[in-house]
Each structure stands twice: as C-alpha cells, then as structure tokens.
Design a protein around this motif. Structure first.
Motif, PDB file in Angstrom:
ATOM      1  N   THR A   1     -38.936  -6.388 -18.317  1.00 43.56           N
ATOM      2  CA  THR A   1     -39.288  -6.505 -16.894  1.00 43.56           C
ATOM      3  C   THR A   1     -38.319  -5.702 -16.038  1.00 43.56           C
ATOM      4  O   THR A   1     -37.213  -5.357 -16.463  1.00 43.56           O
ATOM      5  CB  THR A   1     -39.243  -7.976 -16.443  1.00 43.56           C
ATOM      6  OG1 THR A   1     -37.875  -8.427 -16.508  1.00 43.56           O
ATOM      7  CG2 THR A   1     -40.127  -8.851 -17.313  1.00 43.56           C
TER       8      THR A   1
ATOM      9  N   SER B   1     -44.510  -7.623 -13.795  1.00 43.66           N
ATOM     10  CA  SER B   1     -43.295  -7.188 -14.489  1.00 43.66           C
ATOM     11  C   SER B   1     -42.434  -6.253 -13.630  1.00 43.66           C
ATOM     12  O   SER B   1     -41.343  -5.856 -14.038  1.00 43.66           O
ATOM     13  CB  SER B   1     -43.663  -6.488 -15.803  1.00 43.66           C
ATOM     14  OG  SER B   1     -44.512  -5.376 -15.545  1.00 43.66           O
TER      15      SER B   1
ATOM     16  N   GLN C   1     -49.284  -1.847 -18.351  1.00 41.24           N
ATOM     17  CA  GLN C   1     -48.010  -2.536 -18.547  1.00 41.24           C
ATOM     18  C   GLN C   1     -47.956  -3.058 -19.997  1.00 41.24           C
ATOM     19  O   GLN C   1     -48.984  -3.444 -20.567  1.00 41.24           O
ATOM     20  CB  GLN C   1     -47.860  -3.702 -17.572  1.00 41.24           C
ATOM     21  CG  GLN C   1     -47.502  -3.286 -16.153  1.00 41.24           C
ATOM     22  CD  GLN C   1     -48.630  -2.574 -15.427  1.00 41.24           C
ATOM     23  OE1 GLN C   1     -49.754  -3.085 -15.356  1.00 41.24           O
ATOM     24  NE2 GLN C   1     -48.357  -1.388 -14.900  1.00 41.24           N
TER      25      GLN C   1
ATOM     26  N   LYS D   1     -40.592  -5.129  -9.705  1.00 36.84           N
ATOM     27  CA  LYS D   1     -39.759  -5.823  -8.711  1.00 36.84           C
ATOM     28  C   LYS D   1     -39.578  -4.922  -7.492  1.00 36.84           C
ATOM     29  O   LYS D   1     -39.329  -3.724  -7.621  1.00 36.84           O
ATOM     30  CB  LYS D   1     -38.381  -6.154  -9.317  1.00 36.84           C
ATOM     31  CG  LYS D   1     -37.421  -6.872  -8.361  1.00 36.84           C
ATOM     32  CD  LYS D   1     -36.089  -7.137  -9.048  1.00 36.84           C
ATOM     33  CE  LYS D   1     -35.073  -7.777  -8.099  1.00 36.84           C
ATOM     34  NZ  LYS D   1     -35.462  -9.158  -7.722  1.00 36.84           N
TER      35      LYS D   1
END
Length: 490
Positions: free
Chosen positions: A281, A323, A275, A325
């Motif tokens: 994000t 980061s 990442q 979802k």
C-alpha cells in the motif's frame, strides 16, 4: 481532399469541358467568339473603347489540355480588356467622396466594403476606372505570391467606387460571358498561370499581357450557362463539406493532446493500470519515506522542516484506489529553489552548468543553450541525477510548471527554477505534467506581468500516492502510450 482542393477540382473539370455534357443544338464557341468580336468592333467604332493591337496567334505548344470539339481556345484579351487603377497622394485621402478598392477588399472571390476604406475627392473620378456590375477585380501588385492575381467579382452595382493603383479591372466585352469568366478566374488553371509569370525579386506584379495573352478555353454560350448553374449547385455542398471537414480537422488536431491529457489523468486517478495486493500500500511506502526523512534529519544531512497542514476532506479532488494515499508533495520529498548568480560569474568553459527554463523542451533536458558559472555553488543548489527540474517562474504562464528529469549529477539550476527530489520522481514528473497539476496549482499563480510557483506551493501541493511498484507500472504504461499520441500529431 480539402474543401479548396475539391472546389479546384470542380472548377478544373468545368474549364476542361467535363462538368456538363455537350449538346449539338447549343452551337459552337466559334459562333460565340464571332459575336463577341463583332460587339468589340462596335464599341471601338463608337469610341467607347480604344482599338487594341492584335494579339499573337495561339501555338500548339501553348495548349495545356484537350477540350470538346465545340469549344475554342482563345486569348483572354479577346474576351475582355484590362483597366488600370488610380494613383493618388496620401494627402488627398478624405472621409467621403469616391471609394477606392484595395487588395483587402477582395475576400473569398467577392468584393467586401470595409470601414477603413480609402475615399478620394470627386476630382479623381475617371469613368472607365469606376467599377461596374460584372467586373472582375484582380490584385496586380503585391509582395505576397499567395495574394498576387487574387480575384473578386462585382456582383451588384457599386456607386462612386474605383480601384487603387495595385488593382486591375478585367471587364468583359460581352456581359453574356461574365459569369463563366468569374469562375475561370477562381480556377487553379488561372492561379497557376499567374503565379508562374508574376515572380519579381521583392514584389510580384501582373503585366497587362499576362492577362490578355492568357490562353483560355471558351465554351458555347448555352453550355457556359449550364456550367455556371452546375457550379452554383455544387458550391453549397462544398460549403457543407467544408464545415464538416473543419470540425474533423479541429478534432484531429486536438485529439492527440486530449488523449495525452486523458492518459495522465487516468494515471493520477489510479485507472491506468490495475491494483495488485502483493505490491503493498501507499501507506507502507509513506511510512518508509518518513523514516528515511527522520534519519537524514537526525544525521543533519537535511534541515528539519516545519510541519505541513493536515489534509482536509474538502481538499480532495477525486477518488483514488484504497491502496493509495493522499499526501502533500513536501511529505514525500524535498523542494529547493535555484541559484542566484551575477553576470560576472558567467564563464564560457570549465564552469558549472546552470540549468534554466530554455533547457527544458517537450518534457526533456536539452543542452543547446548552456550557461556556466565559475562561482562556488552550495550543495543545496546542486542537482542530483533523477531530480525533477521545474520552471518555477516565467513571463509566460504556459511555460511555468514545465518539467524534466535530470539525467546526470554535477549541474546547478537557476533562480527561476526549482527541483523536487524523492524516490517517486518518475511518477511525480507525470503528476506535474498532468492537467490536474496545471488546473489546481497554476490557476491562481499569475500577476499582470509574471507567473510563479513558490517553494511553499510545491510543498503543500496535494498528490495521489500509489505503492512504489504500481508507480513503476504506471510510468511504464505512460511511456508506452505517449509516443503513440505523438505519432497521431504527424
């Protein structure tokens, strides 16, 4: 080297006189040969066997390889006789009486009695056709070139047992050669000879002369015993090798597919690439997508959709990077089910291509089996470049869920198909191809006759969303690694 190749190699060394050393004190094959001929003459004189016509002399060009000086080239008919099987009428088959061996009873060079064996009345009994301990049974007529000549050894006495018309008994004149002959019939030397001679138009047949005139190497008797003992010492080791080889083969076959699954699973868990803070994000990407959806809804380019259920903690199957979802698929794109058309709408040319399940192969679109229709097609049933085409319904659960990226505009898709459209499609395609998708969305999607993914199932499916730039790096990494998995399959 496969286990069968190893066994063939050992048997070939055996028949060439290279498996054990020669010992002068054991005499010569010529002495054994004379003993066998005397025994054969005695059986003829006692009328236990019929006098057979002389076999042709062996010519120099018939000899395929060198053998030790103490050995002798002979025709197989000088060591054994061939006995044909019994023919019978189907109406005479019973549940008891005389067991009749057929090709299926020969398995792994042994005779295996089966529950569905044929039995005939005792009136069929012919003493000569009844099998005896030490007999070698061969398949003499079959439609399979791989099976023709297959041999099995009678290791122990079988009461009231004969052979069927498609088999032959090879019965040694002297019991002392039975064990050596057994392994001769298992050798590649014998199998090659039979396959070359038994080629029919529709069926393979072994004539008696193919056996009796076969030129074979004969060792002295005591050396035969040592050859047999050496083979039987090595066979358990070959069996152990076969078990290890089979495990390795299974591993080699499954490894590329397992590796591919692992790569995709690492990808969806955020473990395939690192990442990077500068890439933002998934939350930022999510808000951007929501704003775009609201704009399209306000412009009436898309319909307002009903809200999707909130994601509960117990629904989340694994951890993802901070980061990322968790989102529902319907939150980041649009799904649609395909076009229903009538047979009369199908045309041979100038119509619109309608993509179907058969147009997806190995994760790509192919155009070998194209259907075109002449009907007017609504905009929402037309594909766009970079849409994901998904097989949503099929009689085979294995085929449901297969997907590919659509590479051009101007095509429609059939009623058993679905499309998904978003700015994340190249990443989402690999989600759909992953074990995560199949194991969660497809595990409960079948009925007794058909398997189906509904539009609602797609919309509510939970996906781990990375930032857009990370998605691109994930896709690039996958596309670098998957071809290596394909190479491993070859």
């Amino acid at each position: 080297m496969t286990p069968q190749e190893l066994k063939n190699s050992i048997l070939q060394l055996a028949v060439q006189g290279k498996l054990v050393e020669q010992r002068a004190e054991e005499g010569t094959a010529e002495e054994l040969y004379k003993k066998i001929q005397a025994e054969k003459q005695k059986l003829t004189a006692e009328k236990k066997i019929k006098k057979e016509k002389p076999l042709p002399e062996i010519t120099a060009e018939e000899i395929p390889f060198d053998i030790p000086e103490s050995w002798k080239w002979v025709r197989l008919g000088e060591l054994l006789r061939v006995i044909s099987g019994v023919s019978y009428k189907k109406g005479d088959v019973t549940g008891k009486g005389i067991r009749i061996l057929r090709g299926g009873n020969i398995q792994n060079a042994k005779i295996v009695l089966e529950d569905n064996d044929v039995f005939l009345p005792v009136s069929y009994v012919e003493e000569e056709k009844c099998v005896k301990e030490g007999d070698i049974i061969i398949v003499a007529s079959t439609g399979s070139k791989a099976v023709i000549g297959k041999a099995g050894f009678i290791e122990k006495k079988l009461d009231a047992t004969m052979i069927g018309a498609f088999l032959r008994i090879c019965r040694a004149y002297s019991s002392c050669t039975q064990n050596y002959l057994k392994y001769l019939f298992e050798s590649g030397y014998y199998r090659k000879h039979i396959r070359e001679l038994s080629q029919g138009t529709n069926i393979n047949n072994i004539k008696e002369s193919y056996i009796t005139e076969f030129v074979v190497p004969l060792p002295p008797l005591e050396e035969q015993k040592r050859i047999v003992a050496k083979i039987e010492e090595l066979l358990p080791q070959i069996d152990r090798y076969e078990k290890a080889w089979s495990k390795l083969e299974t591993f080699n076959k499954s490894f590329p597919e397992d590796m591919q699954k692992s790569i995709l699973q690492y990808a969806v868990q955020g473990k395939l690439v690192e990442q990077r803070a500068e890439e933002g994000t998934a939350e930022e990407l999510y808000k951007k997508i929501q704003a775009e959806k609201q704009k399209l809804t306000a412009e009436k380019k898309i319909k307002k959709e009903k809200p999707l259920p909130e994601i509960k903690a117990e629904e989340i199957p694994f951890d993802i990077p901070e980061s990322w979802k968790w989102v529902r698929l319907g939150e980041i794109g649009f799904t649609n089910i395909g076009l229903t058309y009538k047979p009369k709408d199908v045309c041979s040319e100038n119509g619109t291509i309608v993509l179907r399940s058969s147009n997806i192969q190995n994760g790509k679109l192919i155009f070998n089996d194209i259907v075109r229709v002449s009907t007017n097609i609504p905009d929402n049933k037309m594909c766009q470049k970079d849409d994901i085409l998904i097989c949503a319904r099929n009689g085979s659960k294995r085929l449901v869920g297969k997907a590919a990226i659509i590479d051009k505009n101007g095509m429609s898709f059939g009623a058993f198909m679905a499309v998904f459209r978003s700015i994340c499609n190249h990443y989402i395609l690999y989600i759909i191809n992953s074990a995560y998708f199949r194991n969660t969305l497809l595990k409960d999607t079948g009925t007794t006759t058909i398997n189906q993914i509904t539009q609602e199932m797609l919309r509510t499916f939970l996906v781990p969303l990375p930032p857009l730039e990370e998605q691109k790096r994930i896709v690039a990494k996958i596309e670098k690694l998957l071809p290596l998995c394909e190479k491993l399959k070859k």
